[in-house]
Design a protein around this motif. Sequence first.
Motif, PDB file in Angstrom:
ATOM      1  N   GLU A  15      35.051  50.923  41.322  1.00 45.32           N
ATOM      2  CA  GLU A  15      36.489  51.125  41.438  1.00 45.32           C
ATOM      3  C   GLU A  15      37.268  50.463  40.301  1.00 45.32           C
ATOM      4  O   GLU A  15      38.492  50.562  40.255  1.00 45.32           O
ATOM      5  N   ARG A  16      36.563  49.782  39.425  1.00 45.15           N
ATOM      6  CA  ARG A  16      37.189  49.078  38.296  1.00 45.15           C
ATOM      7  C   ARG A  16      38.284  48.133  38.797  1.00 45.15           C
ATOM      8  O   ARG A  16      39.451  48.189  38.384  1.00 45.15           O
ATOM      9  N   VAL A  17      37.872  47.252  39.690  1.00 42.33           N
ATOM     10  CA  VAL A  17      38.777  46.252  40.252  1.00 42.33           C
ATOM     11  C   VAL A  17      39.218  45.290  39.149  1.00 42.33           C
ATOM     12  O   VAL A  17      38.405  44.822  38.348  1.00 42.33           O
ATOM     13  N   THR A  18      40.515  44.981  39.134  1.00 44.98           N
ATOM     14  CA  THR A  18      41.055  44.098  38.087  1.00 44.98           C
ATOM     15  C   THR A  18      41.252  42.665  38.567  1.00 44.98           C
ATOM     16  O   THR A  18      41.272  41.738  37.752  1.00 44.98           O
ATOM     17  N   THR A  19      41.427  42.488  39.883  1.00 39.71           N
ATOM     18  CA  THR A  19      41.744  41.153  40.393  1.00 39.71           C
ATOM     19  C   THR A  19      41.110  40.957  41.763  1.00 39.71           C
ATOM     20  O   THR A  19      41.126  41.862  42.593  1.00 39.71           O
ATOM     21  N   VAL A  20      40.579  39.759  41.966  1.00 36.18           N
ATOM     22  CA  VAL A  20      40.035  39.376  43.264  1.00 36.18           C
ATOM     23  C   VAL A  20      40.526  37.966  43.576  1.00 36.18           C
ATOM     24  O   VAL A  20      40.584  37.107  42.688  1.00 36.18           O
ATOM     25  N   PHE A  21      40.893  37.738  44.823  1.00 35.89           N
ATOM     26  CA  PHE A  21      41.229  36.401  45.291  1.00 35.89           C
ATOM     27  C   PHE A  21      40.243  36.018  46.379  1.00 35.89           C
ATOM     28  O   PHE A  21      39.879  36.851  47.221  1.00 35.89           O
ATOM     29  N   GLY A  22      39.830  34.763  46.368  1.00 39.25           N
ATOM     30  CA  GLY A  22      38.895  34.323  47.393  1.00 39.25           C
ATOM     31  C   GLY A  22      38.541  32.866  47.217  1.00 39.25           C
ATOM     32  O   GLY A  22      39.128  32.153  46.392  1.00 39.25           O
ATOM     33  N   THR A  23      37.571  32.416  47.977  1.00 39.67           N
ATOM     34  CA  THR A  23      37.127  31.031  47.893  1.00 39.67           C
ATOM     35  C   THR A  23      36.052  30.902  46.822  1.00 39.67           C
ATOM     36  O   THR A  23      35.469  31.894  46.364  1.00 39.67           O
ATOM     37  N   ASN A  24      35.780  29.652  46.433  1.00 39.38           N
ATOM     38  CA  ASN A  24      34.790  29.443  45.376  1.00 39.38           C
ATOM     39  C   ASN A  24      33.382  29.828  45.816  1.00 39.38           C
ATOM     40  O   ASN A  24      32.587  30.318  45.013  1.00 39.38           O
ATOM     41  N   ASP A  25      33.055  29.638  47.097  1.00 36.33           N
ATOM     42  CA  ASP A  25      31.708  30.022  47.534  1.00 36.33           C
ATOM     43  C   ASP A  25      31.543  31.543  47.546  1.00 36.33           C
ATOM     44  O   ASP A  25      30.442  32.061  47.338  1.00 36.33           O
ATOM     45  N   MET A  26      32.638  32.286  47.757  1.00 35.20           N
ATOM     46  CA  MET A  26      32.567  33.747  47.675  1.00 35.20           C
ATOM     47  C   MET A  26      32.267  34.178  46.241  1.00 35.20           C
ATOM     48  O   MET A  26      31.461  35.085  46.008  1.00 35.20           O
ATOM     49  N   LEU A  27      32.913  33.526  45.290  1.00 34.43           N
ATOM     50  CA  LEU A  27      32.652  33.837  43.883  1.00 34.43           C
ATOM     51  C   LEU A  27      31.195  33.570  43.540  1.00 34.43           C
ATOM     52  O   LEU A  27      30.544  34.378  42.845  1.00 34.43           O
ATOM     53  N   LEU A  28      30.667  32.464  44.012  1.00 36.18           N
ATOM     54  CA  LEU A  28      29.259  32.141  43.747  1.00 36.18           C
ATOM     55  C   LEU A  28      28.339  33.241  44.262  1.00 36.18           C
ATOM     56  O   LEU A  28      27.418  33.687  43.566  1.00 36.18           O
ATOM     57  N   LYS A  29      28.594  33.730  45.474  1.00 36.07           N
ATOM     58  CA  LYS A  29      27.736  34.759  46.063  1.00 36.07           C
ATOM     59  C   LYS A  29      27.861  36.085  45.320  1.00 36.07           C
ATOM     60  O   LYS A  29      26.874  36.817  45.170  1.00 36.07           O
ATOM     61  N   LEU A  30      29.056  36.394  44.837  1.00 37.01           N
ATOM     62  CA  LEU A  30      29.228  37.620  44.044  1.00 37.01           C
ATOM     63  C   LEU A  30      28.401  37.554  42.768  1.00 37.01           C
ATOM     64  O   LEU A  30      27.728  38.527  42.396  1.00 37.01           O
TER      65      LEU A  30
END
Length: 537
Positions: free
Chosen positions: A269-284
């Motif tokens: 989907e060519r996402v430009t922005t994501v907001f979340g917690t730091n552990d979510m970023l790690l899992k991504l």
Amino acid sequence: MGEIEMTTFATAGQIVPEDSFTRLLDRLPPEAELLSWEGAAFPAGEIRQRVGRLTHGLADLGLRRGDRIAVMLPNSPTWVVLVFAAARLGVAIVSLNPRLGAKEVRDLVIRTGAVALVHDSGYRNGASAQVLATAGELPSLRHVIDACPEPRAGVVAGAPVSSLTSLDLDRPGEISIGSADDPLLILATSGTTSLPKLVVHLQGRVACHARHGGQVLGLDEAGSRVLLMLPLCGAFGFTVGFTTIAAGAVLSLRDGFAPEADVTSMQTERVTTVFGTNDMLLKLLQTSEEQRPFPSLRYYGHANFTPGLDDLPEEAEARGVRVRGCFGMTETLALFSAQPDEAPLSQRQHGGGFPVDVGATFRIRDPETGVLAGAGEVGLLEISTPNIMAQYLDDNESTRAAFTEDGYFCTGDIARKETDGSFTFIARHSDVLRIGGYLVSPVEIEDVIRRHAPVTACQVVSVALPEGVRPVAFLVLEAGAQFDAASLESACRSDLATYKVPVRFFVLDSLPVTDGPNGSKVKKSALREMAKENIVR
């Protein structure tokens, strides 16, 4: 020292408060894509039509301006439609996490006096219906609205059940009663030692904050698409979702966090922005083997809820993911402030930054002397913003106590004033240790422990001993790791002042946590009780 002049984002122009929250939707072009859900695109015009029909349906049930409707749903377009429909009527949304237990639901429904409740009896194999059936008497509820295609009757005694589809009424004319001063949203705080306070936000203030946030955070740039895995029922997810809508960006909505599916969505989907917690970023990042997995991503707006991930921002940027720290709370909504996009990583990786709203300021006050802090100094963070909460529901005493005489909100957070006029969040004041006459951030001690011990998690609290208040550390070891308390104590004595060295190290299988719509948080109060029980005799 005297107060230093505040700095804010230069790009934030003056935005006149909306007459009502629904103006955020009404001002969008009908053909503009508003939502993406399960592979389908929903243009603003279609959502606006659904809002109009549901507004008529809720009015036919007897909902009137000043009423409150509890929403106990997972993420879906229905959540968004319900908020706008309630706003048109001047009805406030009582936001309930669909994973709440019966006691919690009962407490929140009774305390808010909600006259209707929306749930999905098919969600999680009927879990919400079971919760409502065991919640006991809910005398204020006159209606239960079921979003399930096959509604379940009799879940709340004395409250008839209506299917959500039966309220989709195509009637002539438009109902638009709600105004800027009507309550829009009631959120429960995440207090773990007492009943949560109920935070009331007004339509105009939420709308104004959403529009300012969209502008400052660049969500109004062409081609913006925001992936939302956070639940809309929490302050973080709600703010991100409706800030995206206010900016005219596409909200790519998901029901919960599923790393593999979310990575695919971000790429396709060519996402430009994501907001979340730091552990979510790690899992991504762990889910994708590509060196630069998200080429369309402009930045990841993150909250550092999970301790021990200090190296993550640098690792993320090495893989093309630009991190941008934010700050907010239930009383201000999320995204009160954000780090400047052009700031160096050493600044952007931390929560804090500059306020996003025009007219919003902050100051930092020494908790002992009450003197305002200057650049480089640490103290209690106080916030002033025109878009602050209106009150704690039915709690005038707590509302008054939350503000200073000149109208600043006392956050209860410890922060540092930076030389550029921004601030850096350090810790909750209740988490800061007062040892030997000094304020000590537990993070400082935890960082030393992580450098010298094979741990996956670490938390430091304080306990009062006969010789004074002392720090105590709780550790979760890596799988198969051996722990040498004497060696760790020696390392701490080498790296820390004597009064900062923990008097005991306790090894746990896991840290006690409480789950909320904004993520899991360590229960520091439970750790303090463990320390007392095992040390203080």
